[in-house]
Design an enzyme around this catalytic site. Structure first.
Site, PDB file in Angstrom:
ATOM      1  N   ALA A 130       0.583  -1.236   0.031  1.00 30.53           N
ATOM      2  CA  ALA A 130       0.091   0.063   0.076  1.00 30.53           C
ATOM      3  C   ALA A 130       0.638   1.107  -0.133  1.00 30.53           C
ATOM      4  O   ALA A 130       0.437   2.346  -0.386  1.00 30.53           O
ATOM      5  CB  ALA A 130      -0.926   0.089   1.239  1.00 30.53           C
ATOM      6  N   LYS A 131       2.008   1.118   0.514  1.00 35.87           N
ATOM      7  CA  LYS A 131       2.932   2.249   0.696  1.00 35.87           C
ATOM      8  C   LYS A 131       2.155   3.569   1.144  1.00 35.87           C
ATOM      9  O   LYS A 131       2.691   4.912   0.829  1.00 35.87           O
ATOM     10  CB  LYS A 131       3.638   2.554  -0.917  1.00 35.87           C
ATOM     11  CG  LYS A 131       4.302   1.349  -1.361  1.00 35.87           C
ATOM     12  CD  LYS A 131       5.121   1.701  -2.676  1.00 35.87           C
ATOM     13  CE  LYS A 131       5.918   0.652  -3.327  1.00 35.87           C
ATOM     14  NZ  LYS A 131       5.056  -0.577  -3.924  1.00 35.87           N
ATOM     15  N   ARG A 132       1.712   3.296   2.328  1.00 31.42           N
ATOM     16  CA  ARG A 132       0.919   4.557   2.809  1.00 31.42           C
ATOM     17  C   ARG A 132       1.955   5.199   3.791  1.00 31.42           C
ATOM     18  O   ARG A 132       2.997   4.666   4.332  1.00 31.42           O
ATOM     19  CB  ARG A 132      -0.149   3.949   3.953  1.00 31.42           C
ATOM     20  CG  ARG A 132      -1.050   3.139   3.218  1.00 31.42           C
ATOM     21  CD  ARG A 132      -1.852   4.034   1.941  1.00 31.42           C
ATOM     22  NE  ARG A 132      -3.160   3.464   1.455  1.00 31.42           N
ATOM     23  CZ  ARG A 132      -3.350   2.994   0.198  1.00 31.42           C
ATOM     24  NH1 ARG A 132      -2.478   2.903  -0.495  1.00 31.42           N
ATOM     25  NH2 ARG A 132      -4.430   2.501  -0.128  1.00 31.42           N
ATOM     26  N   ASP A 134       4.006   5.737  -6.045  1.00 39.53           N
ATOM     27  CA  ASP A 134       4.701   4.303  -6.317  1.00 39.53           C
ATOM     28  C   ASP A 134       5.266   4.483  -7.646  1.00 39.53           C
ATOM     29  O   ASP A 134       5.683   5.904  -8.041  1.00 39.53           O
ATOM     30  CB  ASP A 134       3.357   3.213  -6.434  1.00 39.53           C
ATOM     31  CG  ASP A 134       3.987   1.934  -6.144  1.00 39.53           C
ATOM     32  OD1 ASP A 134       5.014   1.636  -6.755  1.00 39.53           O
ATOM     33  OD2 ASP A 134       3.673   1.285  -5.001  1.00 39.53           O
TER      34      ASP A 134
END
Lengths: 277, 277
Positions: A98-100, B102
């Site tokens: 998710a790369k939150r 991303d």
């Protein structure tokens, strides 16, 4: 190394039982088309169901790429919930890619979303992004520690644009090394609560020797690195923690579940023969 | 300054018609409780409906904080879709505060989610995080440019932990200044496609003079800065682009829609009297 429980024990048990590979679940539009599925929330749900059937029972770790579900809004997120639950029920660990990243109560809300006991998106680990500083991730680290889960922090990625931020100098070390060092400082209890993302497609220049957490290495297969490159790329690391991830190179074997599973097992065998435990 | 269309025209028209303020929509658990709502997807949906009614017709810009919706999974995201559509229909510009980031086809999927024509989450702008490098955000910048929308990139935040990354040295300038400079390079066409996030609660040390895009400045009100501090904090910037954001300080006036709207208008009037157009 101490055996102190936490995510570390869960990770070691999964890898011991199933062998080393993180299988990406990326319902990219091109893959949906290749699989004969509509480019829609329904297509993503069908793609997810096939991945649960094929990969859930054999992969040690699966990694759904959240963006490809989110692109279809709430029905896409509902499909992701089914993937997370289905793979978990089948015995795989789930890393939500998710790369939150945020601060304070907002970061705490992301932690509840991806690691919290009552969330339909609850995963075993979640990838997070540290542009707001490693310290801003504390609510997620705390939630992970409480629940024997992990956060996996972006450190050094393989895309060329990443260098401008990740290799900047922060008091004599790179930003990326600073992230690794802060992760290591959280892992002295042996529970493996904090991992890092380090791209497998170029020399990363990091000292990973003290990390004692997952090194998630995307890019094995379609993006360039082979399993045979891994020992040299991660020479100074404790390689039991190295978790290579393959997505496209496995998924293009679908949609037949048996073929997809066979591709996952072949990729895992490549990694197993290249890396020592 | 040229009048070249794009997001810039839409932003100027909204501010000219409604005055300057970005009203945060943050269904924080404490606020849900204060408003007498359940801490659940249903409570978040009710919170959202009240915000649409109260803020949609008067705020130039609203900023739903995605994490507080995502914490409840797909039904929370469905509630967010209603907030986005409802505020848009009422004439407000919507900034989805998602802080996504991303690379490659994954970044493109986030761009489709938040800016794409067919997405139920389509907003007028989305916040993004540049840990993977400003250049990795290109798919979102391209999507925004095509659709007269904007991406708003994290540059310098007010939390103390942010300095370790944002003030690191990248070839003689800070990482944060590098983000601002790359944003400015995209805005020479006058369309305002790329904005930046700069916290309003401490001296940011940035040269913002060439940006020509939105400077989203969270933290006015509850987080410490007052509207009167803004001219000095953003002394070198073109202040027509400065967009102060208030969340808690406005939202705590709820749940009565009339009181909430009055608080939003009062916060806007504070900003309008402090800043020249």
């Amino acid at each position: 190394m101490t055996e102190a429980g936490g995510f570390a024990d869960r990770y070691r048990a999964a890898v011991a039982a199933r062998g080393r590979l993180c299988a990406g679940i990326d319902p990219h539009p091109e893959l949906l088309e290749q699989w004969g599925l509509p480019v829609s929330a329904q297509g993503v749900a069908q793609f997810g169901d096939i991945c649960v059937e094929a990969l859930g029972p054999v992969a040690a770790v699966v990694k759904p790429q959240v963006a490809f579900f989110e692109a279809f809004g709430s029905p896409g997120i509902a499909a992701l919930e089914r993937v997370i639950a289905g793979c978990g029920d089948a015995g795989a660990l789930v890393v939500a890619d998710a790369k939150r990243g945020d601060i304070g109560s907002t970061m705490a809300a992301y932690a509840r979303a991806w690691l919290g006991e009552h969330s339909p998106l609850r995963s075993d680990a979640v990838t997070v992004s540290p542009y707001l500083g490693f310290g801003a991730l504390a609510p997620a680290v705390d939630e992970a520690l409480r629940a024997d889960r992990a956060v996996i922090v972006l450190a050094r990625t393989s895309n060329p644009e990443g260098a401008a931020v990740q290799l900047a100098d922060a008091a004599g070390r790179t930003v990326a090394q600073g992230i690794v060092d802060e992760a290591a400082a959280h892992n002295t209890d042996g529970r493996g609560t904090v991992g890092v993302v380090v791209g497998a497609t170029r020399a990363h220049g990091l000292d990973l020797g003290a990390l004692r957490g997952v090194i998630l290495a995307p890019g094995v297969g379609a993006q360039g690195a082979t399993a045979a490159d891994l020992p040299e790329l991660f020479d100074g690391a404790d390689q039991q923690w190295l978790l290579p991830a393959s997505s496209r190179s496995v998924l293009r074997a679908g949609p037949d579940p048996a073929a997809l599973r066979a591709a996952c097992e072949a990729a895992r065998d490549d990694v197993e023969s290249a890396l020592k435990r």
